[in-house]
Design an enzyme around this catalytic site. Structure first.
Site, mmCIF file in Angstrom:
data_model
loop_
_atom_site.group_PDB
_atom_site.id
_atom_site.type_symbol
_atom_site.label_atom_id
_atom_site.label_comp_id
_atom_site.label_asym_id
_atom_site.label_seq_id
_atom_site.Cartn_x
_atom_site.Cartn_y
_atom_site.Cartn_z
ATOM 1 N N ASP A 79 0.812 -1.230 0.000
ATOM 2 C CA ASP A 79 0.000 0.000 0.000
ATOM 3 C C ASP A 79 0.837 1.269 0.000
ATOM 4 O O ASP A 79 0.475 2.264 -0.616
ATOM 5 C CB ASP A 79 -0.963 0.014 1.200
ATOM 6 C CG ASP A 79 -0.234 0.187 2.518
ATOM 7 O OD1 ASP A 79 0.619 -0.653 2.844
ATOM 8 O OD2 ASP A 79 -0.512 1.175 3.232
ATOM 9 N N ASP A 82 5.428 0.260 3.479
ATOM 10 C CA ASP A 82 5.613 -0.987 4.229
ATOM 11 C C ASP A 82 5.476 -2.178 3.282
ATOM 12 O O ASP A 82 5.431 -2.033 2.072
ATOM 13 C CB ASP A 82 4.604 -1.075 5.381
ATOM 14 C CG ASP A 82 3.157 -0.932 4.892
ATOM 15 O OD1 ASP A 82 2.906 -1.136 3.687
ATOM 16 O OD2 ASP A 82 2.274 -0.614 5.712
ATOM 17 N N TYR A 231 -6.134 1.188 8.476
ATOM 18 C CA TYR A 231 -7.174 1.483 7.480
ATOM 19 C C TYR A 231 -8.546 1.124 8.033
ATOM 20 O O TYR A 231 -9.276 0.340 7.442
ATOM 21 C CB TYR A 231 -6.885 0.746 6.169
ATOM 22 C CG TYR A 231 -5.658 1.282 5.463
ATOM 23 C CD1 TYR A 231 -5.687 2.509 4.810
ATOM 24 C CD2 TYR A 231 -4.462 0.564 5.467
ATOM 25 C CE1 TYR A 231 -4.559 3.016 4.184
ATOM 26 C CE2 TYR A 231 -3.323 1.061 4.833
ATOM 27 C CZ TYR A 231 -3.383 2.296 4.196
ATOM 28 O OH TYR A 231 -2.258 2.794 3.571
ATOM 29 N N GLU A 469 5.858 9.697 3.446
ATOM 30 C CA GLU A 469 5.510 8.364 2.940
ATOM 31 C C GLU A 469 4.625 8.456 1.697
ATOM 32 O O GLU A 469 3.616 9.155 1.695
ATOM 33 C CB GLU A 469 4.786 7.552 4.014
ATOM 34 C CG GLU A 469 4.560 6.097 3.613
ATOM 35 C CD GLU A 469 4.075 5.218 4.768
ATOM 36 O OE1 GLU A 469 4.184 3.992 4.649
ATOM 37 O OE2 GLU A 469 3.593 5.767 5.775
#
Length: 489
Positions: A79, A82, A231, A469
């Protein structure tokens, strides 16, 4: 006025003129940004990489995902920075890539092939998740709580690849309806270029949506710490049920889905659009029937779409959107650019629908909104992301002379297998690489990071994941607007 003051003013004037000349000589290259925004997805690939992989510092990874449930769940995308596959944001990424391709594909030029490839990498995986085990929809691979304690390359991953799913007993209407939306939207993308694949996508979209609708419940309640706080479905699942039904209606034109859309009743009218909250996207998608096709049955969604636009426009009486001094839309401190790119997509798309019929609307207070009003705000956001901001910093990695060098991304920040063949274990990446002030050794071309803070500042620190990120859904939403401006520049 002193001579020193006069000459400094003169110098300032010359510098300003030079900056203007430089700006004119270096216009935003939307075509280059579009190509890079799609290339980024290659850096996020999980599974066995194809021979035409262009980002060569990545290698095969997570080939045995699904083995703990005796199924093959290899493939799909990590995603963000990570090594976890979260299907809720991955499905939204796929829906947005598909929507962008449907709306702007004719403007993409040769990049249309890359867009389809990016979509298919996700849909091949989502089909496995939907069809591998009757009565189950697989919704993720990799324990995020374990993974986030490690800093290792996806190619070296040795953390437990836990498999997560929803079922009638443990429902997940949000993730299931989003998966249905992704498969349905992609089925339209492939309708003429691969009709067999398109039919498979649509058939499974219908099945997955039926599961979402019949067994209602939130996946956050079913899976708890496996998906929260990463999420969580904060907005509930009704927005995904509407979004999924809207996409199935667009894909099939079936009265059944039209009735479903209508039966879902009055909607929330937020001032945000994201992987979690789909209401605004559903309203714009459905408004197309009212604006482009003149269908009065969809007038409600046109009104809701315009209410949303009035909450975004800076000079509207009902605006609830902040802008930084540099002109960036500012919604939330964590990964703000995800909201900017998603909302920008809605701005360009609704502008496009309006232009088709020369439609305008009013936000009150004498604020008349034309297609160009929305287009101008969208363009300002895209240009800001690509470097027209107080720091002159492009927030797309590899685009322009100045861009983030220390992004929060495991694969990018650790040496590639060819540069460092020895395995780097769970803790092995922190001291020499994560905490280093050196630039990342591997450039994740096209990655759009979380972006600057509310003061237009950006420290470019690897540990500052809220700003540094990248994520698939940040990029996916900007592909369409980049194609739009590339064709109109």
């Amino acid at each position: 006025m002193s001579m020193a003051s006069s000459s400094s003013n003169c110098l300032f004037g010359v510098l300003t003129l030079l900056l203007l000349v430089v700006a004119e000589c270096n216009p935003v290259n939307y075509r280059d940004a579009l190509a890079k925004s799609l290339l980024f997805f290659q850096g996020q690939r999980s599974g066995r990489l194809p021979p035409d992989q262009q980002l060569k510092w990545r290698s095969n990874s997570a080939l045995f995902d699904g083995r703990l449930a005796n199924v093959d769940l290899s493939g799909g995308y990590y995603d963000a920075g990570d090594n976890v596959k979260f299907n809720f944001p991955m499905a939204f990424t796929t829906t947005m890539l598909s929507w962008g391709t449907l709306e702007y594909g004719k403007r993409m030029g040769p990049e249309i092939k890359e867009a389809r490839a990016a979509i298919r990498w996700a849909t091949d995986y989502l089909l496995k998740c939907a069809t591998s085990t009757p009565g189950r929809l697989y919704v993720g691979v990799g324990d995020p709580n374990v993974d986030h304690k490690c800093w290792e390359r996806p190619e070296d991953m040795d953390t437990l690849r836990t498999v997560y799913w929803v079922s009638p007993q443990n429902p997940g209407s949000d993730v299931a309806a989003e998966t249905a939306a992704a498969l349905a939207a992609a089925s339209i993308v492939f309708r003429t270029v691969d009709p067999t694949y398109s039919n498979i996508l649509l058939r499974n979209a219908q099945k997955v949506y039926q599961f979402a609708y019949q067994h209602q419940g939130s996946y956050s309640s079913s899976l708890r710490s496996a998906v929260c706080p990463f999420y969580c479905s904060y907005s509930g699942f009704k927005d995904e049920l509407l979004w999924g039904a809207a996409w199935l209606f667009r894909a099939t034109n079936a009265v059944y889905y039209y009735n479903l859309v209508k039966s879902l009743g009055a909607d929330d009218q937020p001032d945000i659009f994201s992987w979690d909250n789909k209401y605004a996207g559903a309203h714009v998608l459905l408004s197309r029937r009212a604006l482009v096709n003149g269908d009065k049955n969809f007038e409600q969604y046109k009104q809701e779409a315009e209410n949303f636009m009035c909450k975004i426009l800076p000079n509207s009486p009902s605006s609830s959107t902040q802008y930084t001094q540099g002109g960036l839309m500012y919604k939330l401190p964590d990964s703000n650019l995800q909201y900017v790119t998603s909302i920008t997509f809605l701005l360009t798309t609704y502008s496009k629908y309006m232009a088709a019929t020369k439609h305008t609307f009013n936000c009150g207070g004498g604020v008349l909104v034309t297609p160009n009003t929305l287009r101008s705000i969208a363009k300002r956001q895209v240009d800001y992301i690509l470097g027209e901001n107080p720091l002159k910093m492009s927030y797309m990695v590899g685009y322009g002379p100045y861009y983030p060098k220390r992004i929060h991304h495991r694969g990018s920040s650790l040496p590639s297998l060819s540069a460092h063949p020895q395995a780097i274990g769970c803790d092995g990446g922190f001291q020499p690489f994560y905490y280093s002030m050196n630039p990342n050794p591997n450039i994740l071309l096209g990655a759009i990071v979380g972006g600057p803070n509310q003061n237009d500042g950006f420290p470019d620190e690897r540990g500052d994941y809220s700003h540094s990120e990248p994520a698939t859904y940040i990029n996916a939403a900007l592909v369409g607007p980049l194609a739009y401006f590339a064709a109109t520049a």
